[in-house]
Design a protein around this motif. Sequence first.
Motif, PDB file in Angstrom:
ATOM      1  N   PRO A  94      24.751  85.988  43.608  1.00 55.44           N
ATOM      2  CA  PRO A  94      25.206  85.115  44.711  1.00 55.44           C
ATOM      3  C   PRO A  94      25.051  83.352  44.764  1.00 55.44           C
ATOM      4  O   PRO A  94      23.854  83.335  44.120  1.00 55.44           O
ATOM      5  CB  PRO A  94      24.357  85.670  46.002  1.00 55.44           C
ATOM      6  N   ALA A  95      25.659  82.592  44.934  1.00 56.40           N
ATOM      7  CA  ALA A  95      25.631  81.225  44.955  1.00 56.40           C
ATOM      8  C   ALA A  95      24.477  80.883  46.220  1.00 56.40           C
ATOM      9  O   ALA A  95      24.830  81.628  47.374  1.00 56.40           O
ATOM     10  CB  ALA A  95      26.819  80.592  45.070  1.00 56.40           C
ATOM     11  N   ALA A  96      23.688  80.078  45.959  1.00 56.62           N
ATOM     12  CA  ALA A  96      22.696  79.805  46.972  1.00 56.62           C
ATOM     13  C   ALA A  96      23.261  78.953  48.167  1.00 56.62           C
ATOM     14  O   ALA A  96      22.948  79.021  49.063  1.00 56.62           O
ATOM     15  CB  ALA A  96      21.297  78.987  46.412  1.00 56.62           C
ATOM     16  N   THR A  97      24.060  78.010  47.792  1.00 61.21           N
ATOM     17  CA  THR A  97      24.628  77.373  48.590  1.00 61.21           C
ATOM     18  C   THR A  97      26.253  76.765  48.748  1.00 61.21           C
ATOM     19  O   THR A  97      26.887  76.289  49.530  1.00 61.21           O
ATOM     20  CB  THR A  97      23.952  75.605  48.674  1.00 61.21           C
ATOM     21  N   SER A  98      26.784  77.385  47.728  1.00 61.67           N
ATOM     22  CA  SER A  98      28.382  77.371  47.611  1.00 61.67           C
ATOM     23  C   SER A  98      29.254  78.213  47.883  1.00 61.67           C
ATOM     24  O   SER A  98      28.550  79.470  47.594  1.00 61.67           O
ATOM     25  CB  SER A  98      28.430  76.841  46.068  1.00 61.67           C
ATOM     26  N   ALA A  99      30.356  78.038  48.346  1.00 65.86           N
ATOM     27  CA  ALA A  99      31.277  79.104  48.559  1.00 65.86           C
ATOM     28  C   ALA A  99      32.368  78.538  47.718  1.00 65.86           C
ATOM     29  O   ALA A  99      33.566  79.244  48.223  1.00 65.86           O
ATOM     30  CB  ALA A  99      31.775  79.174  49.947  1.00 65.86           C
ATOM     31  N   ARG A 143      26.735  96.207  55.510  1.00 65.31           N
ATOM     32  CA  ARG A 143      26.275  94.900  55.538  1.00 65.31           C
ATOM     33  C   ARG A 143      26.842  93.921  56.333  1.00 65.31           C
ATOM     34  O   ARG A 143      28.018  93.619  56.105  1.00 65.31           O
ATOM     35  CB  ARG A 143      25.834  94.119  54.117  1.00 65.31           C
ATOM     36  N   LEU A 144      26.385  93.306  57.518  1.00 69.14           N
ATOM     37  CA  LEU A 144      27.041  92.459  58.352  1.00 69.14           C
ATOM     38  C   LEU A 144      27.235  90.960  57.520  1.00 69.14           C
ATOM     39  O   LEU A 144      26.328  90.273  57.324  1.00 69.14           O
ATOM     40  CB  LEU A 144      26.423  92.364  59.773  1.00 69.14           C
ATOM     41  N   LEU A 145      28.460  90.669  57.284  1.00 72.57           N
ATOM     42  CA  LEU A 145      28.896  89.597  56.654  1.00 72.57           C
ATOM     43  C   LEU A 145      29.196  88.131  57.467  1.00 72.57           C
ATOM     44  O   LEU A 145      28.651  87.292  57.387  1.00 72.57           O
ATOM     45  CB  LEU A 145      30.150  89.792  55.819  1.00 72.57           C
ATOM     46  N   ARG A 146      29.537  88.719  58.857  1.00 74.75           N
ATOM     47  CA  ARG A 146      29.820  87.525  59.553  1.00 74.75           C
ATOM     48  C   ARG A 146      29.962  88.205  61.052  1.00 74.75           C
ATOM     49  O   ARG A 146      30.566  89.131  61.250  1.00 74.75           O
ATOM     50  CB  ARG A 146      31.113  86.606  59.493  1.00 74.75           C
ATOM     51  N   LEU A 150      37.433  86.021  50.466  1.00 72.80           N
ATOM     52  CA  LEU A 150      38.776  86.181  51.525  1.00 72.80           C
ATOM     53  C   LEU A 150      39.019  85.156  51.717  1.00 72.80           C
ATOM     54  O   LEU A 150      38.507  83.884  52.038  1.00 72.80           O
ATOM     55  CB  LEU A 150      38.197  86.991  52.481  1.00 72.80           C
ATOM     56  N   ALA A 151      40.486  84.965  52.130  1.00 70.21           N
ATOM     57  CA  ALA A 151      41.075  83.723  52.403  1.00 70.21           C
ATOM     58  C   ALA A 151      42.419  84.111  53.439  1.00 70.21           C
ATOM     59  O   ALA A 151      42.934  84.977  53.523  1.00 70.21           O
ATOM     60  CB  ALA A 151      41.717  83.130  51.153  1.00 70.21           C
ATOM     61  N   ILE A 193      38.364  79.832  53.147  1.00 68.05           N
ATOM     62  CA  ILE A 193      37.796  80.578  52.071  1.00 68.05           C
ATOM     63  C   ILE A 193      36.464  80.912  52.674  1.00 68.05           C
ATOM     64  O   ILE A 193      35.782  80.335  52.831  1.00 68.05           O
ATOM     65  CB  ILE A 193      37.988  80.045  50.865  1.00 68.05           C
ATOM     66  N   ILE A 194      36.326  82.517  52.436  1.00 69.25           N
ATOM     67  CA  ILE A 194      35.045  82.837  52.807  1.00 69.25           C
ATOM     68  C   ILE A 194      34.593  83.751  51.651  1.00 69.25           C
ATOM     69  O   ILE A 194      35.110  84.531  51.020  1.00 69.25           O
ATOM     70  CB  ILE A 194      35.232  83.923  54.209  1.00 69.25           C
ATOM     71  N   GLU A 195      33.163  83.483  51.506  1.00 70.16           N
ATOM     72  CA  GLU A 195      32.593  83.943  50.168  1.00 70.16           C
ATOM     73  C   GLU A 195      31.722  85.297  50.499  1.00 70.16           C
ATOM     74  O   GLU A 195      31.053  85.321  51.762  1.00 70.16           O
ATOM     75  CB  GLU A 195      31.380  83.035  49.735  1.00 70.16           C
ATOM     76  N   ILE A 196      32.157  86.401  50.103  1.00 70.16           N
ATOM     77  CA  ILE A 196      31.639  87.669  50.306  1.00 70.16           C
ATOM     78  C   ILE A 196      30.148  87.822  50.221  1.00 70.16           C
ATOM     79  O   ILE A 196      29.605  88.540  50.746  1.00 70.16           O
ATOM     80  CB  ILE A 196      32.538  88.816  49.594  1.00 70.16           C
ATOM     81  N   ALA A 197      29.623  87.072  49.098  1.00 73.64           N
ATOM     82  CA  ALA A 197      28.320  87.386  48.805  1.00 73.64           C
ATOM     83  C   ALA A 197      27.122  86.732  49.934  1.00 73.64           C
ATOM     84  O   ALA A 197      26.300  87.355  50.109  1.00 73.64           O
ATOM     85  CB  ALA A 197      28.024  86.825  47.460  1.00 73.64           C
ATOM     86  N   THR A 198      27.651  85.713  50.567  1.00 72.45           N
ATOM     87  CA  THR A 198      27.038  84.800  51.393  1.00 72.45           C
ATOM     88  C   THR A 198      27.652  84.961  52.632  1.00 72.45           C
ATOM     89  O   THR A 198      26.721  84.661  54.006  1.00 72.45           O
ATOM     90  CB  THR A 198      26.684  83.405  50.904  1.00 72.45           C
ATOM     91  N   GLY A 199      28.701  85.160  53.016  1.00 75.31           N
ATOM     92  CA  GLY A 199      29.380  84.825  54.438  1.00 75.31           C
ATOM     93  C   GLY A 199      29.906  83.350  54.570  1.00 75.31           C
ATOM     94  O   GLY A 199      30.319  83.161  55.585  1.00 75.31           O
ATOM     95  N   ALA A 200      29.514  82.528  53.719  1.00 76.98           N
ATOM     96  CA  ALA A 200      29.737  81.007  53.791  1.00 76.98           C
ATOM     97  C   ALA A 200      31.219  80.879  54.029  1.00 76.98           C
ATOM     98  O   ALA A 200      32.094  81.307  53.224  1.00 76.98           O
ATOM     99  CB  ALA A 200      29.209  80.148  52.544  1.00 76.98           C
TER     100      ALA A 200
END
Length: 413
Positions: free
Chosen positions: A24-29, A90-93, A116-117, A127-134
């Motif tokens: 998982p990226a810490a701050t980037s999507a 795991r709740l993503l959003r 997801l896009a 664009i939604i990052e699955i690892a972080t929900g960003a």
Amino acid sequence: MAAVVALCVVVAAACGPSSPLATPAATSATPSPTQPAATAKAKAIDRRRLPVRLEIPGAHDPQATPAIAPANINFGEYLHVVDLATGTARLLRDSQPVHKRPDYQRLELSPDHGYLAYVAYDHYVVIIEIATGAERAFPLPPSPPAKYRCTLENKRVAWAPDSTRLAIEVGTDMLMLDAASGATRQMFRADPSYGEVCGLSWSPNGDWIVFDDGKGLARIRPDGSGQLSVLKYGGLSNLAWSPDSTTFVFLAATPADYVHAAPFVSTIDLQPRALPFRGRELAWSNDGDRIVYLHSVHGAEFNWKDYIETVDAGGIDQETLLTYQSRERALVDAPFWSPDDAFIAYPTRQLRPDHEHADIDIINTISGEALPAVDGPGSFRNDKGLGGDCRVLPLGWISTTSLVTLTECSQTE
């Protein structure tokens, strides 16, 4: 097709290509190119842990004292990552997205299973990052209006096989978008006197994008070359490629029947032939052997049956995997093959006089055994007597034991 005979199927790999799910990226999507898959310990779907219950924050518990205010009856959209091996979700959003997704437009899962896009009302691609929900949203340029809009808006983005770019439909324009920077370039503009660009689908080898150009079935290379259009096929939808990129199936209307979309198969020369079955929601297996589709037979007074069926690549060897009596249970959306083709996930809705309940089931593709996989929220009433309803949909498999799901809850009366 991989043989699956046990109740809990042990699979050879737990994850697809490496993606932000693995690190998982810490701050980037920001999407990155697909990397070779790392060796992973085999995992199995554990039926003893099924179905996995989806918890929706703030949703009414029918066993508890009603406490939902009327203003909060619309809970919005919820994304979950559901693990069928551990029985966890795991709740993503858990709220309305900043850039609202139009009704009935699907979120498209990237080939690396990391993102997801969707297109938000022609103004942004999200664009939604699955690892972080960003979530990231990139503005889209305006497009000239067309005389006719797409009849189906389910698919307006198509991921490149390496998950670094997207082909996007915005009105009469097809755009290429860089998923990291958001930079766009115009690839194609349809004649506004006909219709919009619709039904984009990118071949697995990356060589072609097939779509409806407002006049009929069309193709184009990602660099804009190789354009070709066949006018007698229109209303293109539900296009699915064979894994080797030599063939694709799709639904379309023809001059002989503008009302009922029929299934066709074609090579990249765009000379389709009709397939000898009726169905919707076509999806090609990962090994290329079978195509799954939904089929309904309607009877009097809404007494009809829904079928999950498969057929070989030639459209000849048909097999019925499952039959539902629609008065009791209905199939409501697209099926998805697991990466190893061992299971097909599909959404259902239980229909009762005083209650509806949304679920995702999986079916063993060899034995035909259906298992409840995801237990979604049921319909409900709040303390003021207002009714609410939820639906839960699979968005795709991110491993042989994990799904991404979308739950939507809203007021119904």
